[in-house]
Design a protein around this motif. Structure first.
Motif, PDB file in Angstrom:
ATOM      1  N   CYS A 332     -29.083 -32.861 -31.659  1.00  0.00           N
ATOM      2  CA  CYS A 332     -30.390 -32.371 -31.208  1.00  0.00           C
ATOM      3  C   CYS A 332     -30.818 -31.218 -32.107  1.00  0.00           C
ATOM      4  O   CYS A 332     -30.081 -30.250 -32.265  1.00  0.00           O
ATOM      5  CB  CYS A 332     -30.302 -31.911 -29.752  1.00  0.00           C
ATOM      6  SG  CYS A 332     -31.777 -31.015 -29.182  1.00  0.00           S
ATOM      7  N   SER A 336     -35.342 -31.831 -29.996  1.00  0.00           N
ATOM      8  CA  SER A 336     -35.632 -33.251 -30.094  1.00  0.00           C
ATOM      9  C   SER A 336     -34.490 -33.946 -30.853  1.00  0.00           C
ATOM     10  O   SER A 336     -33.471 -33.339 -31.176  1.00  0.00           O
ATOM     11  CB  SER A 336     -36.977 -33.441 -30.810  1.00  0.00           C
ATOM     12  OG  SER A 336     -37.320 -34.811 -30.883  1.00  0.00           O
ATOM     13  N   VAL A 337     -34.692 -35.219 -31.143  1.00  0.00           N
ATOM     14  CA  VAL A 337     -33.645 -36.011 -31.783  1.00  0.00           C
ATOM     15  C   VAL A 337     -33.251 -35.425 -33.139  1.00  0.00           C
ATOM     16  O   VAL A 337     -34.116 -35.107 -33.951  1.00  0.00           O
ATOM     17  CB  VAL A 337     -34.147 -37.461 -31.986  1.00  0.00           C
ATOM     18  CG1 VAL A 337     -33.035 -38.332 -32.526  1.00  0.00           C
ATOM     19  CG2 VAL A 337     -34.683 -38.016 -30.676  1.00  0.00           C
TER      20      VAL A 337
ATOM     21  N   ASN B  75     -39.169 -40.151 -22.155  1.00  0.00           N
ATOM     22  CA  ASN B  75     -40.039 -39.431 -23.096  1.00  0.00           C
ATOM     23  C   ASN B  75     -39.825 -37.914 -22.969  1.00  0.00           C
ATOM     24  O   ASN B  75     -40.775 -37.135 -22.969  1.00  0.00           O
ATOM     25  CB  ASN B  75     -41.507 -39.802 -22.893  1.00  0.00           C
ATOM     26  CG  ASN B  75     -42.366 -39.420 -24.102  1.00  0.00           C
ATOM     27  OD1 ASN B  75     -41.823 -39.049 -25.147  1.00  0.00           O
ATOM     28  ND2 ASN B  75     -43.682 -39.492 -23.958  1.00  0.00           N
ATOM     29  N   CYS B  77     -37.578 -34.562 -24.559  1.00  0.00           N
ATOM     30  CA  CYS B  77     -36.891 -34.127 -25.780  1.00  0.00           C
ATOM     31  C   CYS B  77     -37.235 -35.068 -26.932  1.00  0.00           C
ATOM     32  O   CYS B  77     -36.371 -35.510 -27.685  1.00  0.00           O
ATOM     33  CB  CYS B  77     -35.387 -34.042 -25.576  1.00  0.00           C
ATOM     34  SG  CYS B  77     -34.897 -33.011 -24.177  1.00  0.00           S
ATOM     35  N   THR B  78     -38.501 -35.371 -27.042  1.00  0.00           N
ATOM     36  CA  THR B  78     -38.963 -36.298 -28.058  1.00  0.00           C
ATOM     37  C   THR B  78     -39.939 -35.637 -29.030  1.00  0.00           C
ATOM     38  O   THR B  78     -40.549 -36.319 -29.859  1.00  0.00           O
ATOM     39  CB  THR B  78     -39.653 -37.523 -27.401  1.00  0.00           C
ATOM     40  OG1 THR B  78     -40.479 -37.032 -26.336  1.00  0.00           O
ATOM     41  CG2 THR B  78     -38.639 -38.481 -26.831  1.00  0.00           C
ATOM     42  N   GLY B  82     -43.567 -37.318 -29.000  1.00  0.00           N
ATOM     43  CA  GLY B  82     -43.492 -37.690 -27.589  1.00  0.00           C
ATOM     44  C   GLY B  82     -44.766 -37.316 -26.857  1.00  0.00           C
ATOM     45  O   GLY B  82     -45.281 -38.086 -26.027  1.00  0.00           O
ATOM     46  N   GLY B 113     -34.482 -38.411 -24.730  1.00  0.00           N
ATOM     47  CA  GLY B 113     -34.243 -38.321 -26.168  1.00  0.00           C
ATOM     48  C   GLY B 113     -34.504 -39.582 -26.956  1.00  0.00           C
ATOM     49  O   GLY B 113     -34.168 -39.661 -28.128  1.00  0.00           O
ATOM     50  N   PRO B 115     -37.566 -42.288 -28.174  1.00  0.00           N
ATOM     51  CA  PRO B 115     -39.019 -42.494 -28.201  1.00  0.00           C
ATOM     52  C   PRO B 115     -39.390 -43.744 -27.411  1.00  0.00           C
ATOM     53  O   PRO B 115     -38.619 -44.707 -27.345  1.00  0.00           O
ATOM     54  CB  PRO B 115     -39.321 -42.680 -29.694  1.00  0.00           C
ATOM     55  CG  PRO B 115     -38.029 -43.096 -30.306  1.00  0.00           C
ATOM     56  CD  PRO B 115     -36.925 -42.504 -29.472  1.00  0.00           C
TER      57      PRO B 115
END
Lengths: 384, 384
Positions: A332, A336-337, B75, B77-78, B82, B113, B115
């Motif tokens: 992370c 995010s990713v 959706n 931590c995108t 996101g 995490g 999409p």
């Protein structure tokens, strides 16, 4: 070598018949002096077992000549009779050793809410006293085990010729508050109770207080540090504190490594926090997240559950600045990713989760375990 | 009947292909008016999913014409992408229905995490819009399921001729903070956004906010209440609030009854507390004690673990005045052994733990589940 590694101490462990299994269940540790200085830290649970209430008072006096510990029963939630039993236990030790009961600390561990079988415990004290030996440290460590699969001991030697040794037990109900189980440390350094207290509190705060196997705080947690002065060495404070910290850290790590039903030891490193308190709060929140603990058990680098746990805290951070690594792979980045989760190798017992709060330069490490079907099994069958 | 029980609402649920299983995964709820008043409560987790950030803004406007919900992906931590995806989702709904995107709430649930597959989600909106029907409530409720084994709906009718209906999903990560899952309630009462907000907050505080299956708070929790005014009835506030509370309580109970891997539903009643806050704090501490949850799973009336959990709180109580009953048997009296634990019958799914703090006259009920090997299994394999 355990509690008898330091000069001036004898110990014993015997089977008094408190445990139905017939295993060793009573330990005695005796300080032959010349000093009998002592310090202790105890559970912060407001429901305290009788031996905790007793030993807190004993330690306040600053002198402890003997510690008697039993497994097979916690003597917690046992009412006035429970306190009388603890008192009688200390009196019997005092009688056998020719000391004052006011200098005898008592510690108990096992099931809550059952009275101790005093008809077995008191004769066990006589038997243990007869076995006291400078080689008795291991037997004492074995006698305090409950669901522990191995006994835990540790020794550190200071640069100026003093020794700190210790034993601990604890496999479930490992959570913070102060101590997290029963532990006795001994030293032959020549130090007063105030110095012992300072060193012990500093050490437990960063060791026993930061292992959080299952979020459950015991009614019986007790950590004692006894000094005999038998080495004649008056160490520098820092050197002494470092030796105490080393023994506490070693024992704490052993407790996590033997936690009930666990298959993974999880080291949660919180870095770049605004304050150490923030780092500890975040580490604990992650450590107590059952979903994450299940994911680690499944060797699943589920960083979303780490973020979800961080998000419940009051620590300083911006959600889109958080970074999380699992075993060194930054899965992370910026909330995010990040790197490919397939790069994470979680096959080994130790798993390292790093949470970067990007909010300062403070840090802390909290240890926990995974959540397993074995934990459920062991703790759903415990008292039946 | 679900969200279409109240007049003025249509709904649909379709399989858009977001879930790899091919199951239903997209729901649409549309308010045909004449009113389009709305209120919402959202997760208090500081790590909020994109749809939560979006819908919080929509609800602030006080008007919602449609809610689009998807399972198969949270959706969360995108990153910025996101949020763009959520925005595009609302825009597509607005385009299809001829409304403003600023009145379209979005809710997502599933793995953190990852999409969303927008190439599947956007055509799914078109398909759902084509299916909108006053009979679509059940299909919508089915489409928001993740690990839920059953879909959850509820309906209450007010004395003056209005209706409140609702649907909810949630089987894991059920913990307090505000709401604890996705839920949409609809009513044909003729009320403004401020009244809806008051009734919804009062209701969630005592229902969804007091179910705590596993102590884990989601990034996506959303509870919405939409009013069409289509019944023409302007109810008394108390009657309306009671209907909303009834639907929330019913849905909350259904969530606990379907929690991941659970075999027991545990009702924790804290009575004779000094304040309601104390009662809630104690109830939550008991609800989150893994050792107790294991004991309940093993049908073991281990009241020592209840006392141990109470002892970690800051609530007003004296340890030797605490009483605990399990399924009506007062196994702990005055902080010590009470009635014979063998009298406790724990064979049924619902288990009632009563904690009497003997400190006042406030009370609260918290619901949780037992901790089981199935919970571990389900949550260690979830994202793999």
């Amino acid at each position: 070598m355990s509690v008898t590694a330091a000069k001036g101490f004898t110990a014993a462990g015997v089977a008094a018949g408190i445990k139905e299994s017939g295993g060793a269940d009573l330990a005695l540790v005796v300080n032959a002096g010349p000093r009998r200085a002592a310090a202790g830290v105890f559970t912060s649970n407001r429901v305290k077992a009788a031996p905790v209430l007793w030993s807190e008072q004993v330690v306040k006096g600053g002198a402890v000549t003997a510690v008697v510990l039993n497994s097979g029963g916690a003597n917690a939630c046992t009412g006035p009779k429970g306190f009388q039993d603890t008192h009688a236990t200390a009196e019997r030790v005092a009688e056998v050793l020719g000391h004052s009961a006011g200098e005898v600390a008592v510690a108990s561990t096992g099931l809550i809410g059952l009275p101790l079988p005093m008809d077995k415990l008191l004769p066990g004290i006589d038997a243990a006293a007869a076995e006291l030996s400078v080689y008795g440290g291991e037997k004492a460590a074995i006698a305090i085990k409950t669901t522990d699969t191995v006994h835990k001991t540790s020794v550190a030697t200071g640069p100026s010729g003093f020794t700190v040794g210790g034993m601990a037990k604890g496999a479930g109900m490992l959570a913070p508050g102060l101590a997290t189980m029963l532990a006795v440390l001994t030293t032959d350094a020549d130090l007063d109770a105030g110095t012992l207290d300072k060193a012990l509190r500093e050490s437990t705060r960063q060791t026993f207080d930061r292992i959080d196997s299952d979020g459950c705080m015991s009614t019986n947690d007790t950590v004692l540090l006894l000094a005999s002065g038998a080495s004649g060495v008056v160490p520098e404070y820092d050197a002494f504190a470092e030796a105490v910290r080393a023994v506490c850290a070693d024992l704490a790590r052993q407790l996590i490594g033997d936690a009930e039903g666990a298959a993974k030891d999880i080291r949660i490193e919180v870095v770049n926090a605004a304050t150490e308190d923030d780092a500890v709060e975040v580490g604990r929140s992650v450590a107590r997240n059952n979903l994450l603990k299940c994911a680690v058990h499944g060797e699943d680098p589920n960083w979303g559950r780490v973020l979800s746990a961080i998000g419940t805290t009051s620590a300083a951070f911006e959600p889109d600045a958080l970074n999380v690594a699992i075993n060194g792979v930054w899965v992370c980045r910026n909330g995010s990713v990040g790197e490919d989760r397939d790069l994470v190798d979680m096959r080994f017992r130790e798993v390292v989760i790093t949470a970067d709060l990007a909010a300062g330069d403070a840090s802390a490490v909290i240890w926990t375990n995974d959540l397993t079907a074995d934990y459920v099994h062991e703790n759903s069958a415990y008292s039946s």
